[in-house]
Design an enzyme around this catalytic site. Structure first.
Site, PDB file in Angstrom:
ATOM      1  N   CYS A  64       3.619  -4.603   6.627  1.00  8.51           N
ATOM      2  CA  CYS A  64       3.165  -4.410   5.254  1.00  8.51           C
ATOM      3  C   CYS A  64       4.309  -3.915   4.386  1.00  8.51           C
ATOM      4  O   CYS A  64       5.384  -3.568   4.878  1.00  8.51           O
ATOM      5  CB  CYS A  64       2.021  -3.400   5.214  1.00  8.51           C
ATOM      6  SG  CYS A  64       0.443  -4.047   5.812  1.00  8.51           S
ATOM      7  N   HIS A 107       0.831  -1.215   0.000  1.00  5.37           N
ATOM      8  CA  HIS A 107       0.000   0.000   0.000  1.00  5.37           C
ATOM      9  C   HIS A 107       0.856   1.252   0.000  1.00  5.37           C
ATOM     10  O   HIS A 107       2.049   1.225   0.305  1.00  5.37           O
ATOM     11  CB  HIS A 107      -0.952   0.012   1.199  1.00  5.37           C
ATOM     12  CG  HIS A 107      -0.286   0.027   2.540  1.00  5.37           C
ATOM     13  ND1 HIS A 107       0.237   1.176   3.099  1.00  5.37           N
ATOM     14  CD2 HIS A 107      -0.046  -0.962   3.428  1.00  5.37           C
ATOM     15  CE1 HIS A 107       0.754   0.891   4.287  1.00  5.37           C
ATOM     16  NE2 HIS A 107       0.604  -0.413   4.504  1.00  5.37           N
TER      17      HIS A 107
END
Length: 142
Positions: free
Chosen positions: A113, A97
């Site tokens: 992440c 992301h």
């Protein structure tokens, strides 16, 4: 003779399916040791971008996955509603992301992440939408 030929052909196809299925039109290959992502589309390098993976005490999983779901305006339910624009989820709560902490790209900084510059995340998100989730592979290695 035709029956034997068809049997051999059928067995050959069944044996080759895992190899054929391993090739994906879109691959996001993340090198944790270099903090980079190489985007490969149809066998050709399309982009190489800096990323941030897990900081000390956290973990970015290693392995290979097919993209599971997309979320354009995602916010973290684990980390104070932090923005996660252009999220591509690939393994449970782990995603690729965008980040607003672009000054940290190129070194470990996330909770696990894979963070990208928001402009790069938007490009990868759109590429994934175009080819379809089932045709986007995420590979994370050291």
């Amino acid at each position: 003779m035709n029956r034997i030929a068809f049997t051999v052909l059928g067995v050959a196809i069944l044996c080759l399916l895992p190899i054929i299925g391993a090739a994906a039109p879109l691959i996001a290959k993340v090198d944790v040791s270099n903090q980079t992502m190489t985007v490969i589309q149809d066998g050709q390098v399309a982009h190489t971008w800096p990323v941030s993976t897990a900081r000390k005490g956290k973990w970015t999983p290693r392995g290979a996955w097919t993209a599971k779901w997309l979320s354009r305006h995602h916010r973290s339910s684990r980390y104070d509603n932090a923005p996660m624009p252009f999220s591509i989820f690939f393994n449970g709560h782990y995603a690729i992301h965008g980040t607003n902490q672009i000054d940290r790209l190129g070194r470990p900084a996330s909770a696990g992440c894979i963070r990208l510059h928001p402009d790069h995340a938007a490009v990868l998100f759109e590429m994934t939408r175009t080819v379809g989730l089932q045709n986007m592979k995420v590979i994370v290695h050291n």
